[in-house]
Design an enzyme around this catalytic site. Structure first.
Site, PDB file in Angstrom:
ATOM      1  N   CYS A 110     -10.496  46.672  74.591  1.00  0.00           N
ATOM      2  CA  CYS A 110     -10.405  48.011  75.186  1.00  0.00           C
ATOM      3  C   CYS A 110     -11.322  49.023  74.512  1.00  0.00           C
ATOM      4  O   CYS A 110     -11.601  50.082  75.080  1.00  0.00           O
ATOM      5  CB  CYS A 110      -8.960  48.504  75.143  1.00  0.00           C
ATOM      6  N   HIS A 244      -9.267  56.091  76.129  1.00  0.00           N
ATOM      7  CA  HIS A 244      -8.929  54.855  76.831  1.00  0.00           C
ATOM      8  C   HIS A 244      -7.555  55.038  77.466  1.00  0.00           C
ATOM      9  O   HIS A 244      -6.613  55.508  76.822  1.00  0.00           O
ATOM     10  CB  HIS A 244      -8.922  53.688  75.850  1.00  0.00           C
ATOM     11  N   ASN A 274      -4.264  50.465  83.332  1.00  0.00           N
ATOM     12  CA  ASN A 274      -5.089  50.175  82.161  1.00  0.00           C
ATOM     13  C   ASN A 274      -6.158  49.158  82.564  1.00  0.00           C
ATOM     14  O   ASN A 274      -5.855  47.996  82.816  1.00  0.00           O
ATOM     15  CB  ASN A 274      -4.201  49.625  81.041  1.00  0.00           C
TER      16      ASN A 274
END
Length: 317
Positions: A110, A244, A274
């Site tokens: 990520c 993020h 996500n």
């Protein structure tokens, strides 16, 4: 010399899966998901690969930038959900674009988008590139256990991209890595070997939720604070924090801990879930196309995830 952002692009597959849809697969409901994660819906690929989505995001970024694909000197891509280990996602995107240039993947889960920006800055500094495509592309639905409500409600598919050109807009970045798979693990499937005696987890996302949560909040707070101190800046100097999009509660907790208004954080996890390495460039593209960003605005881009790795940079728009 570092670089400036010349254009942004994103792509998400057309199929939308709502919390009501998820509740038909696992024991959950809209209220439970919204309270714990903040996701209302997510886009899920039906027949597109990570590279397919990355290519479409790249084309959107090229159009937005006014740069022709033949001008690109380097493609940097990231994905934990590509269909093959080799060829890499960047190589497949290069093939789909029909261009001839250096293409390589950065594997940092990520946090990969910020790792890729740092890598791009090195190419610019050495005069090895004048135009660079940076792409996060994820088909996380491929590696989610759809019987595990702790993970299947969070992750989604999509791609985001930026086109970079010569400039001085990348001011600084910090990185931190604590290697290990006890908090987050995405094992590769392996074939049976007559010699291998170890065990193998199912090839899905395995995550210790509470430990991941604590790591993420601390990463945002520590990395952002360290960067501002190093650059002699205050929170008032920052127009937006574009984190993020891992979990809405992570962002809310960081806001409280840093004593910063929630409005300073850009959040779109409710609509996209996500998307790992794609989440920050997707957010940047939305902000760019909605007219939220003006020349000279300072942005903080904090990222965190598997590795465990965190990375945060300051970007001048």
């Amino acid at each position: 010399m570092t670089f400036s952002v010349l254009g942004t692009g994103m792509y998400v597959p057309p199929k939308i899966v709502t919390n009501e849809d998820i509740s038909k697969l696992v024991d959950t409901n809209d209220e439970w998901i919204m309270q714990r994660v903040g996701v209302k819906q997510r886009h899920i690929s039906v027949d597109e690969t990570a590279a397919d989505m990355g290519c479409k995001a790249a084309l959107a970024a090229l159009e937005n930038s006014g740069v022709k694909k033949e001008e690109i000197d380097l493609i940097l891509a990231a994905s934990v959900s590509g269909e093959s280990i080799s060829p890499s996602v960047s190589c497949m995107i290069q093939n789909l674009l029909g261009v001839s240039c250096v293409a390589l993947d950065i594997s940092a889960a990520c946090s990969a988008f910020v790792f890729m920006l740092e890598t791009a800055a090195g190419f610019f500094a050495r005069g090895k590139a004048k135009k660079v495509l940076v792409i996060g592309a994820e088909r996380l639905s491929r590696i989610v256990d759809w019987e595990d409500r702790g993970t299947c409600v969070i992750f989604a598919d999509g791609a985001g991209a930026v086109v970079l050109g010569e400039g001085d807009s990348y001011l600084d970045a910090v990185f931190d890595v604590k290697g290990g798979f006890d908090v987050m693990d995405i094992p590769q499937p392996i074939g049976k070997s007559p010699f291998y005696k170890g065990t193998q987890k199912k090839p899905f996302i395995h995550m210790a939720g509470q430990e991941t949560f604590k790591f993420a909040v601390n990463a945002i707070c520590n990395d952002c604070t360290a960067l501002l101190e190093r650059q002699g800046l205050t929170w008032d100097d920052i127009k937006y924090i574009v984190p993020h999009q891992a979990n809405k509660r992570i962002i809310d907790f960081a806001s409280v801990k840093l004593k910063i208004p929630k409005e300073k954080f850009y959040v779109n996890i409710d609509r996209f879930g996500n998307t790992s390495s794609a989440s920050i460039p997707i957010a940047l593209d939305e902000m760019n196309r909605n007219g939220m960003l003006n020349k000279g605005d300072l942005l903080l881009l904090p990222a965190f995830g598997g590795g465990l790795a965190s990375a945060t940079c300051i970007l001048r728009w």
